[in-house]
Design a protein around this motif. Structure first.
Motif, PDB file in Angstrom:
ATOM      1  N   ALA A 190       0.833  -1.209   0.000  1.00  8.64           N
ATOM      2  CA  ALA A 190       0.000   0.000   0.000  1.00  8.64           C
ATOM      3  C   ALA A 190       0.861   1.250   0.000  1.00  8.64           C
ATOM      4  O   ALA A 190       0.595   2.201  -0.734  1.00  8.64           O
ATOM      5  CB  ALA A 190      -0.914  -0.008   1.222  1.00  8.64           C
ATOM      6  N   GLY A 214     -10.389   6.944  -2.604  1.00  8.30           N
ATOM      7  CA  GLY A 214      -9.123   6.623  -3.251  1.00  8.30           C
ATOM      8  C   GLY A 214      -8.575   7.733  -4.116  1.00  8.30           C
ATOM      9  O   GLY A 214      -9.066   8.863  -4.092  1.00  8.30           O
ATOM     10  N   LEU A 215      -7.517   7.390  -4.843  1.00  2.00           N
ATOM     11  CA  LEU A 215      -6.849   8.349  -5.729  1.00  2.00           C
ATOM     12  C   LEU A 215      -6.988   7.868  -7.156  1.00  2.00           C
ATOM     13  O   LEU A 215      -6.820   6.677  -7.439  1.00  2.00           O
ATOM     14  CB  LEU A 215      -5.358   8.443  -5.382  1.00  2.00           C
ATOM     15  N   ALA A 251      -0.366   0.561  -8.861  1.00  2.00           N
ATOM     16  CA  ALA A 251      -1.008   1.870  -8.987  1.00  2.00           C
ATOM     17  C   ALA A 251      -0.977   2.337 -10.438  1.00  2.00           C
ATOM     18  O   ALA A 251      -1.967   2.860 -10.959  1.00  2.00           O
ATOM     19  CB  ALA A 251      -0.307   2.882  -8.087  1.00  2.00           C
ATOM     20  N   LEU A 273      -5.042   5.507   5.600  1.00  3.29           N
ATOM     21  CA  LEU A 273      -5.419   5.747   4.207  1.00  3.29           C
ATOM     22  C   LEU A 273      -6.902   6.085   4.097  1.00  3.29           C
ATOM     23  O   LEU A 273      -7.304   6.925   3.291  1.00  3.29           O
ATOM     24  CB  LEU A 273      -5.106   4.516   3.354  1.00  3.29           C
ATOM     25  N   ALA A 295       1.479   7.184  -6.272  1.00  5.08           N
ATOM     26  CA  ALA A 295       0.313   7.959  -6.687  1.00  5.08           C
ATOM     27  C   ALA A 295       0.424   9.406  -6.217  1.00  5.08           C
ATOM     28  O   ALA A 295       0.187  10.349  -6.985  1.00  5.08           O
ATOM     29  CB  ALA A 295      -0.955   7.318  -6.131  1.00  5.08           C
ATOM     30  N   LEU A 296       0.816   9.588  -4.964  1.00  7.22           N
ATOM     31  CA  LEU A 296       0.915  10.951  -4.425  1.00  7.22           C
ATOM     32  C   LEU A 296       2.073  11.713  -5.063  1.00  7.22           C
ATOM     33  O   LEU A 296       1.927  12.879  -5.449  1.00  7.22           O
ATOM     34  CB  LEU A 296       1.080  10.893  -2.901  1.00  7.22           C
ATOM     35  N   SER A 337      -7.479   2.495  -4.077  1.00 10.45           N
ATOM     36  CA  SER A 337      -8.246   2.833  -2.879  1.00 10.45           C
ATOM     37  C   SER A 337      -7.856   1.852  -1.786  1.00 10.45           C
ATOM     38  O   SER A 337      -7.282   0.798  -2.071  1.00 10.45           O
ATOM     39  CB  SER A 337      -9.741   2.748  -3.172  1.00 10.45           C
ATOM     40  N   PRO A 338      -8.154   2.192  -0.536  1.00  8.86           N
ATOM     41  CA  PRO A 338      -7.733   1.323   0.574  1.00  8.86           C
ATOM     42  C   PRO A 338      -8.288  -0.102   0.459  1.00  8.86           C
ATOM     43  O   PRO A 338      -7.757  -1.027   1.056  1.00  8.86           O
ATOM     44  CB  PRO A 338      -8.295   2.023   1.815  1.00  8.86           C
ATOM     45  N   SER A 392       9.138   4.284  -4.667  1.00 10.62           N
ATOM     46  CA  SER A 392       8.259   3.444  -3.857  1.00 10.62           C
ATOM     47  C   SER A 392       9.052   2.431  -3.049  1.00 10.62           C
ATOM     48  O   SER A 392       8.738   2.159  -1.890  1.00 10.62           O
ATOM     49  CB  SER A 392       7.264   2.707  -4.749  1.00 10.62           C
ATOM     50  N   TYR A 441       0.530   4.089  -2.818  1.00  9.72           N
ATOM     51  CA  TYR A 441       0.166   5.471  -2.487  1.00  9.72           C
ATOM     52  C   TYR A 441       1.362   6.400  -2.647  1.00  9.72           C
ATOM     53  O   TYR A 441       1.199   7.574  -3.002  1.00  9.72           O
ATOM     54  CB  TYR A 441      -0.402   5.548  -1.068  1.00  9.72           C
ATOM     55  N   THR A 458      -5.076  11.333   1.082  1.00 10.68           N
ATOM     56  CA  THR A 458      -5.233  10.053   0.391  1.00 10.68           C
ATOM     57  C   THR A 458      -6.569   9.908  -0.311  1.00 10.68           C
ATOM     58  O   THR A 458      -6.819   8.925  -0.989  1.00 10.68           O
ATOM     59  CB  THR A 458      -5.108   8.892   1.388  1.00 10.68           C
TER      60      THR A 458
END
Lengths: 428, 277
Positions: free
Chosen positions: A150, A224-225, A333, A212, A157-158, A340-341, A174, A154, A219
């Protein structure tokens, strides 16, 4: 003799048969010009090819053994030989397998669904390989492996949304995020005995998931993102409408746009990643570090008495395993474009752990096979979806009772034989 | 201050013992397992520590090898002319920094690793250094390949010495009891120790294995320039190979000397057999 005969049969008939059965649903049906075409003969081709390949590989191995000097170690000869030599039967077999996997998406009759499924399997192979370092080699029970998966997802993604980090830079990023998290969690915990780690990792994974969900402003919470950048190939985008400064793949190649192009590209990326990790781990296992990890797993007290810094070794295993999960998360991702979580629940940790246990603790080939089984079977048996967990449970109990070493038990490498280029002899 | 007291002179003369234990005390709650114990062991010799059950022998060993931190007292090991304070080292530094290796009363091998790999773990430090934090190892640089081949050679020689080369590829857990004991010694020797601590190496061996072990141990100190500290209940073995015997009882030293002298010592006889009625 009976044992040798059995393993021989398994190699020539057993594995090809199993692989064919797994692959046959994709091969049997093909999209023709006017609807689905049923091709009963397709799996037979695959079976014949696999059996032939195995026979060829065995023949080459025999030939290699016959040609090489099989006398026992003598005097100073060891010095002149490479300690990690490989037989060329093995090498050819490996190359053939790599070529087959590379060519898979371009084979006739392989459509979008099998490639997508193979990509899913490979993500779990990557996760399984990472966890097998932690659980199989270093002997640390990690019940919250999904946390690093995760964090990797994330993290990319962020970073992509905030700084426009591209996928290829996202991979090391990551990995780093996950490794740092592993360091922070592991530092206080790994000094303790192994059992505590299981509890702490379980809690850590839940913490990550809850953060998350609840940290809406960053987040996106349960929603989600989205809009995560897809991988590109040296600035060539695989989307229909590329960003400014990017070329679209279909225009560059002058073909019609199809999402299949992106799916194949993703498959090739994860294949490359898994291949590299697989090869790297094969080497790592023979290195002093890999050996030390296994020594710590076998007997911590004895390892300390030989001067091994157990805490540091465990931390290293934990971080390497976590960084692989981070890489898998980044790829996940980028592949989905949306996270999403929900994708990072405890069930995922259990699934990856099942891959590792079912495959045989520490066995790399076992991880690949178990990932195939555990990801493909539920897909194939969709009607039985309600009984999925029941089947998993039964499978694990069966493995524990019948094959405690896992589906594929990795034999100890015969280092002396390897040093003299006598590998592959144990197969005969 | 006489010349003999000068540390520099002590270092070069053989008079400086390999191991010095000074006023060692180890308490577990209210129980005093080792009480104000002082002793020394010389390089190139076999020093046996004997005593009835519960005398504090294994506790002494665990202090010497870093498994316990002494409640009080100091432990010094002479290495390359420098005294190393053992009581200040971290657990894993005992093998590396001080050169102390040990075997265990209840055998502790890496069961699933092969016999050869067990010995290679003993060579962890030089091999790890050669692999440069795995970089040289992953790239299979020539320097690493050479160091690895050297390590294999060392391991092969050690296995040959203890007559286990034929079993090199077998998992250690498959070996017979006696062979496991020999493998443990080979693995400890792989760390190239200055002091080898053997905790009941003959326990569970049959008479012929015991005899072979005795002659092997007898030759070790001079061949490898190390001292041996030996805990053993087999008095035949102890008296046969030791240069010096130290007798413990209730955590204290009650006698010390050559095997012959110790056997005649009334305090020792009393400790083992009880008071004459």
């Amino acid at each position: 003799m009976a044992m040798a005969c059995k393993s021989w049969l398994l190699r020539v008939i057993g594995w090809p048969l199993l692989l064919t059965l797994l692959a046959s649903p994709f091969l049997l049906l093909q999209m023709g010009a006017n609807g689905l075409v049923y091709r009963w003969y397709a799996p037979l081709w695959l079976l014949a090819a696999l059996v032939g390949g195995q026979l060829l590989s065995i023949a080459l191995q025999r030939l290699h053994v016959a040609l090489s000097d099989t006398k026992l170690w003598r005097g100073n000869r060891l010095r002149r030989l490479s300690p990690m030599a490989k037989g060329w039967g093995q090498r050819l077999g490996g190359m053939a397998l790599i070529l087959l996997l590379l060519a898979l998406p371009f084979l006739p009759g392989v459509g979008r669904y099998p490639i997508d499924l193979a990509t899913s399997v490979l993500i779990y192979v990557l996760l399984g390989l990472g966890l097998t370092i932690v659980v199989g080699w270093a002997g640390l029970l990690d019940l919250g492996y999904v946390a690093f998966y995760a964090l990797g997802a994330y993290g990319y993604a962020l970073a992509n949304q905030l700084w426009g980090l591209s996928f290829w830079w996202g991979l090391p990023f990551s990995a780093l995020i996950a490794a740092v998290a592993a360091l922070l969690v592991g530092l206080p915990v790994l000094r303790l005995r192994g059992d505590y780690l299981a509890i702490v990792t379980l809690g850590f994974a839940e913490m990550v998931r809850l953060v998350l969900i609840n940290w809406q402003s960053v987040t996106g919470g349960p929603a989600g993102l989205g809009g995560i950048a897809r991988p590109s190939l040296f600035g060539i985008s695989f989307s229909n409408s590329p960003n400014a400064g990017q070329i679209a793949f279909h225009e560059w190649l002058g073909v019609e746009f199809s999402t299949l192009q992106r799916i194949v590209f993703l498959y090739l990326i994860i294949l490359l990643l898994v291949g590299m990790v697989y090869g790297a781990l094969r080497r790592l296992r023979r290195l002093p570090l890999g050996l030390a990890w296994e020594a710590v797993r076998e007997d911590e007290v004895a390892a300390v008495s030989l001067g091994l810094n157990v805490t540091r070794l465990r931390l290293a295993a934990y971080m390497v395993g976590a960084s692989l999960a981070g890489i898998a998360g980044c790829f996940f991702a980028a592949r989905q474009g949306f996270i999403s979580p929900e994708s990072f629940t405890f069930n995922e940790s259990v699934l990856v752990l099942a891959v590792v246990v079912l495959g045989g603790l520490g066995s790399q080939a076992g991880v690949v096979l178990a990932a195939m089984l555990l990801v493909l079977l539920p897909e194939l048996l969709r009607d039985l979806a309600d009984y999925r967990l029941l089947l998993f449970g039964a499978a694990i109990v069966w493995v524990m009772v019948k094959r405690p070493g896992g589906l594929i038990r990795q034999p100890r490498p015969d280092l002396l034989a390897a040093a003299q280029g006598r590998v592959g002899e144990e197969a005969s | 201050m006489s010349l003999v007291d000068c540390p520099a002179v002590q270092a070069v003369t053989a008079a400086a013992p390999l191991l010095r234990v000074e006023h060692l005390t180890m308490r577990f709650g209210g129980l005093v397992a080792v009480n104000d114990l002082s002793l020394s062991a010389a390089a190139g010799q076999i020093t046996a520590v004997i005593g009835p059950n519960g005398a504090g022998k294994t506790t002494l060993f665990n202090c010497l090898t870093g498994f316990y931190r002494p409640s009080a007292g100091q432990l010094w090991l002479q290495r390359d002319g420098q005294p190393i304070p053992l009581h200040r080292l971290h657990r894993h530094q005992f093998a590396a920094r001080a050169g102390i290796a040990r075997t265990f009363q209840n055998i502790r091998l890496f069961g699933q690793l092969s016999v050869l790999e067990n010995v290679l773990v003993g060579l962890h430090r030089p091999l790890m250094r050669a692999s440069l934090g795995c970089v040289a190892g992953m790239l299979r640089l020539k320097s690493f390949r050479r160091a690895y081949a050297d390590g294999l050679m060392t391991a092969v020689q050690l296995l040959e010495e203890v007559d286990l080369l034929a079993d090199a590829a077998r998992p250690a857990e498959e070996l017979s009891y006696g062979a496991q004991r020999r493998l443990e010694i080979a693995r400890a020797l792989a760390t190239n120790p200055r002091l080898l601590c053997l905790d009941e190496p003959a326990a569970g061996l049959n008479p012929s294995e015991g005899k072979a072990l005795a002659s092997y141990l007898r030759a070790l100190p001079t061949r490898r320039q190390l001292g041996i500290l030996l805990i053993e209940h087999d008095m035949g073995l102890v008296m046969g190979i030791s240069d010096q015997v130290i007798v413990l009882d209730h955590g204290q030293k009650i006698a010390e000397g050559t095997p012959a002298a110790v056997q005649q010592n009334p305090a020792v006889i009393k400790a083992y057999l009880g008071e004459a009625v």
